[in-house]
Scaffold this motif. Structure first.
Motif, PDB file in Angstrom:
ATOM      1  N   VAL A 145      28.061 -15.389  -9.126  1.00  0.00           N
ATOM      2  CA  VAL A 145      26.630 -15.244  -8.899  1.00  0.00           C
ATOM      3  C   VAL A 145      26.200 -13.988  -9.643  1.00  0.00           C
ATOM      4  O   VAL A 145      26.691 -12.896  -9.371  1.00  0.00           O
ATOM      5  CB  VAL A 145      26.274 -15.158  -7.397  1.00  0.00           C
ATOM      6  N   GLU A 146      25.303 -14.185 -10.616  1.00  0.00           N
ATOM      7  CA  GLU A 146      24.797 -13.064 -11.411  1.00  0.00           C
ATOM      8  C   GLU A 146      23.551 -12.499 -10.744  1.00  0.00           C
ATOM      9  O   GLU A 146      22.611 -13.220 -10.422  1.00  0.00           O
ATOM     10  CB  GLU A 146      24.430 -13.516 -12.823  1.00  0.00           C
ATOM     11  N   ALA A 147      23.583 -11.197 -10.522  1.00  0.00           N
ATOM     12  CA  ALA A 147      22.429 -10.510  -9.952  1.00  0.00           C
ATOM     13  C   ALA A 147      22.235  -9.212 -10.727  1.00  0.00           C
ATOM     14  O   ALA A 147      23.141  -8.383 -10.782  1.00  0.00           O
ATOM     15  CB  ALA A 147      22.641 -10.224  -8.479  1.00  0.00           C
ATOM     16  N   MET A 148      21.097  -9.065 -11.345  1.00  0.00           N
ATOM     17  CA  MET A 148      20.745  -7.866 -12.114  1.00  0.00           C
ATOM     18  C   MET A 148      21.814  -7.533 -13.170  1.00  0.00           C
ATOM     19  O   MET A 148      22.264  -6.402 -13.274  1.00  0.00           O
ATOM     20  CB  MET A 148      20.515  -6.689 -11.175  1.00  0.00           C
ATOM     21  N   LYS A 149      22.209  -8.539 -13.912  1.00  0.00           N
ATOM     22  CA  LYS A 149      23.186  -8.434 -15.006  1.00  0.00           C
ATOM     23  C   LYS A 149      24.593  -8.077 -14.544  1.00  0.00           C
ATOM     24  O   LYS A 149      25.432  -7.717 -15.347  1.00  0.00           O
ATOM     25  CB  LYS A 149      22.712  -7.449 -16.066  1.00  0.00           C
ATOM     26  N   LEU A 150      24.837  -8.172 -13.247  1.00  0.00           N
ATOM     27  CA  LEU A 150      26.180  -7.989 -12.724  1.00  0.00           C
ATOM     28  C   LEU A 150      26.719  -9.352 -12.338  1.00  0.00           C
ATOM     29  O   LEU A 150      26.083 -10.104 -11.599  1.00  0.00           O
ATOM     30  CB  LEU A 150      26.180  -7.069 -11.499  1.00  0.00           C
ATOM     31  N   PHE A 151      27.915  -9.684 -12.831  1.00  0.00           N
ATOM     32  CA  PHE A 151      28.537 -10.964 -12.555  1.00  0.00           C
ATOM     33  C   PHE A 151      29.519 -10.778 -11.405  1.00  0.00           C
ATOM     34  O   PHE A 151      30.541 -10.124 -11.553  1.00  0.00           O
ATOM     35  CB  PHE A 151      29.237 -11.500 -13.809  1.00  0.00           C
ATOM     36  N   ASN A 152      29.179 -11.346 -10.251  1.00  0.00           N
ATOM     37  CA  ASN A 152      29.965 -11.182  -9.032  1.00  0.00           C
ATOM     38  C   ASN A 152      30.791 -12.435  -8.765  1.00  0.00           C
ATOM     39  O   ASN A 152      30.233 -13.520  -8.575  1.00  0.00           O
ATOM     40  CB  ASN A 152      29.020 -10.939  -7.843  1.00  0.00           C
ATOM     41  N   GLU A 153      32.121 -12.279  -8.759  1.00  0.00           N
ATOM     42  CA  GLU A 153      32.997 -13.405  -8.458  1.00  0.00           C
ATOM     43  C   GLU A 153      32.940 -13.670  -6.960  1.00  0.00           C
ATOM     44  O   GLU A 153      33.098 -12.764  -6.147  1.00  0.00           O
ATOM     45  CB  GLU A 153      34.435 -13.102  -8.878  1.00  0.00           C
TER      46      GLU A 153
END
Length: 169
Positions: free
Chosen positions: A129-137
């Motif tokens: 899930v990408e939130a504010m250009k951070l890709f969170n596994e």
């Protein structure tokens, strides 16, 4: 402090999602947005235009037929809903821990993390899930078999929105 480009991206994401209001506060700076709900105004003119009671005998038949159709639709929809709920044999859901964009693979040219029928463990990565250009596994946090994928690749997801249905062993 947020950059103008980041604000534009947030506005675009909020506009494309079901979120009606968004607030962000950091370092003494507060940023908030609220959607304008124009669909209510558009719905009112349609209700104002009522057919003139010129055809009195036909109106009760049409009304009865319309009510019958609506009842049939409601019955059909409730059967489909119960079939979907009862038809999918699952006992756990993997939900989104944040608002963002759902991706089912690490990159567009790679295979999906999981498919229907795959076995997952609690520490298995199932999506990003990408939130504010951070890709969170996102990890499964449950063990079992993936029986349904509820979100399409690239779709915006909300906090707590179900992403996968899992049948525990």
């Amino acid at each position: 402090m947020l950059k103008v480009q980041e604000i534009h991206e947030i506005i675009k994401l909020i506009d494309e999602s079901n979120i009606d209001e968004f607030c962000y506060e950091a370092g003494g700076t507060k940023f908030s947005m609220k959607k304008n709900k124009g669909e209510v105004v558009a719905a009112q003119p349609a209700q104002v235009q009522q057919p003139a009671p010129v055809q009195q005998p036909a109106a009760p038949q049409q009304q009865a037929q319309t009510e019958g159709n609506e009842q049939a639709k409601t019955t059909t929809e409730s059967k489909e809903t119960s079939a979907q709920q009862g038809g999918s044999d699952y006992d756990q859901e993997i939900t989104s821990p944040m608002v963002g964009t759902f991706y089912n693979s690490p990159s567009p040219d790679q295979d999906a993390y999981v498919k229907v029928g795959d076995q997952v463990k609690e520490d298995s990565v199932v999506c990003i899930v990408e939130a504010m250009k951070l890709f969170n596994e996102i990890e499964a946090e449950v063990s079992g078999e993936i029986v349904e994928i509820l979100v399409k690749d690239g779709e915006l997801v909300e906090y707590g929105q179900p992403l996968f249905r899992v049948k525990s062993k």
